[in-house]
Motif scaffolding. Sequence first.
Motif, mmCIF file in Angstrom:
data_model
loop_
_atom_site.group_PDB
_atom_site.id
_atom_site.type_symbol
_atom_site.label_atom_id
_atom_site.label_comp_id
_atom_site.label_asym_id
_atom_site.label_seq_id
_atom_site.Cartn_x
_atom_site.Cartn_y
_atom_site.Cartn_z
ATOM 1 N N LYS A 10 0.882 -1.171 0.000
ATOM 2 C CA LYS A 10 0.000 0.000 0.000
ATOM 3 C C LYS A 10 0.916 1.217 0.000
ATOM 4 N N ASP A 11 0.629 2.193 -0.858
ATOM 5 C CA ASP A 11 1.465 3.393 -0.975
ATOM 6 C C ASP A 11 2.915 3.039 -1.299
ATOM 7 N N ASN A 12 3.091 1.976 -2.078
ATOM 8 C CA ASN A 12 4.432 1.543 -2.460
ATOM 9 C C ASN A 12 4.492 1.442 -3.986
ATOM 10 N N ALA A 52 2.221 -1.039 -6.864
ATOM 11 C CA ALA A 52 1.134 -0.052 -6.905
ATOM 12 C C ALA A 52 -0.245 -0.694 -7.004
ATOM 13 N N SER A 96 -0.280 -1.922 4.496
ATOM 14 C CA SER A 96 0.970 -1.219 4.796
ATOM 15 C C SER A 96 1.992 -2.177 5.392
ATOM 16 N N LYS A 110 10.241 7.321 1.813
ATOM 17 C CA LYS A 110 9.070 6.892 2.585
ATOM 18 C C LYS A 110 9.460 5.880 3.642
ATOM 19 N N GLY A 147 4.589 3.440 4.552
ATOM 20 C CA GLY A 147 4.059 4.224 3.437
ATOM 21 C C GLY A 147 3.988 5.712 3.682
ATOM 22 N N SER A 148 4.421 6.184 4.868
ATOM 23 C CA SER A 148 4.360 7.621 5.142
ATOM 24 C C SER A 148 5.556 8.338 4.517
ATOM 25 N N HIS A 149 5.404 9.631 4.222
ATOM 26 C CA HIS A 149 6.549 10.457 3.815
ATOM 27 C C HIS A 149 7.331 10.725 5.092
#
Length: 413
Positions: free
Chosen positions: A243-245, A249, A265, A388, A392-394
């Motif tokens: 997720k968020d990778n 995607a 995640s 990241k 998945g967070s910045h």
Amino acid sequence: MEGSADTEEPLLLPLALSRFQISEEFGFLLPDPLTELPAPYSPWMDIARELPQLITSHQLRSRVHQMPQLSPQQLRGREELHLAHLVLSFITMGYVWQEGEEGTVQVLPRNLAVPFWEVSQALGLPPILSHADFVLANWRRKDPNGPLEIENLDTIITLPGGESLRGFILVTLLVEKAAVPGIKAITQALGATLQGDEESLHRALEELAGAIEAMREALRRMHDYVDPEVFYSVIRIFLSGWKDNPAMAQGLIYEGVSPEPLAFSGGSAAQSTVLHAFDELLGICHHQDCAAFLRRMRQYMPPAHRAFVEQIRGAVSPRHLALSSGDARLRAAFNRCVSALAEFRSYHITMVTKYIAVAAAKAKARRAEPSGRAGPAAGKPPSALEDKGTGGSHIFSFLKSIRDTTREGIISA
């Protein structure tokens, strides 16, 4: 809020830790986890024991394809389920990332996906490696009667990364262990706040501050046990989710579970219940985007631990008593807790700088050089999550934001 159903239970003070599967001795750690599954599950254990070798020799996927599909029905009790989840989550991460971020798969085969999903459903955990597996349930004592110290500890299941991976898991475990007096102080602080007992609240806050300071000291040991290059180039990809990778995607199809890809995640320090509990107790309010990410990470905690956080959230924060009190000592003790929490988060940023930002820059330079190495186990540095976290967070904007909003919780004189 996700998980808000947990708040419907009446708030019972003092909170009994055992009601939330929290140990007086080990906190959120699973007390003395099992290290063996019953005999029918030996096909899982056999693969799990060989994971580093199977991944580095690129044989894990073929071994998984030969694995019989087993039903979790014969697993008994929380401990067996937790070990099964640990084993299946490690096998899953190895299967997905065996060939690095450029050789991912779109489908998790049925013989792995279905039992992993069923065990996950039984525990209320997502079907991916999380902090609850990686750290809380993945430890054993070498000498069963010996102390809970790193020299007497080992992991149950491992992945490529050797001593650095072992150090990363066990130092994180020691941070969790250092938090235990603070977890117990939460219940004392809530009870004292409800009764307006300033003296008892002062003692609880001093205990909490000491625990947070001890957590930072435990975290320092990461430098002694974890090589930044090994962490970044070998270990980190196996903690990454879908997720968020950008490397995955589309997510991952769990064959036999869902025809559509699912996105989860990866493992993250934000999945540790400890800092969520401290934030709620101290009334720390994070900015909307960071708060939303943290709430999402609560879905990766064991449900009982998530319920504990929600119960604290539903209580009156000691901050109110510290604000209304004329006792300067009480305010000072409250501020010591907030400052210690902000300092812990600052120190975490310095660690992330060393183990991710600096290591990523070195890896980028290495990628520019001609190299025949392939696969993460051989040290080919990943690039999809350079800026990241594995959740998945910045990562830097997130960590700095929650550090700064923590500091804002200090009560001014």
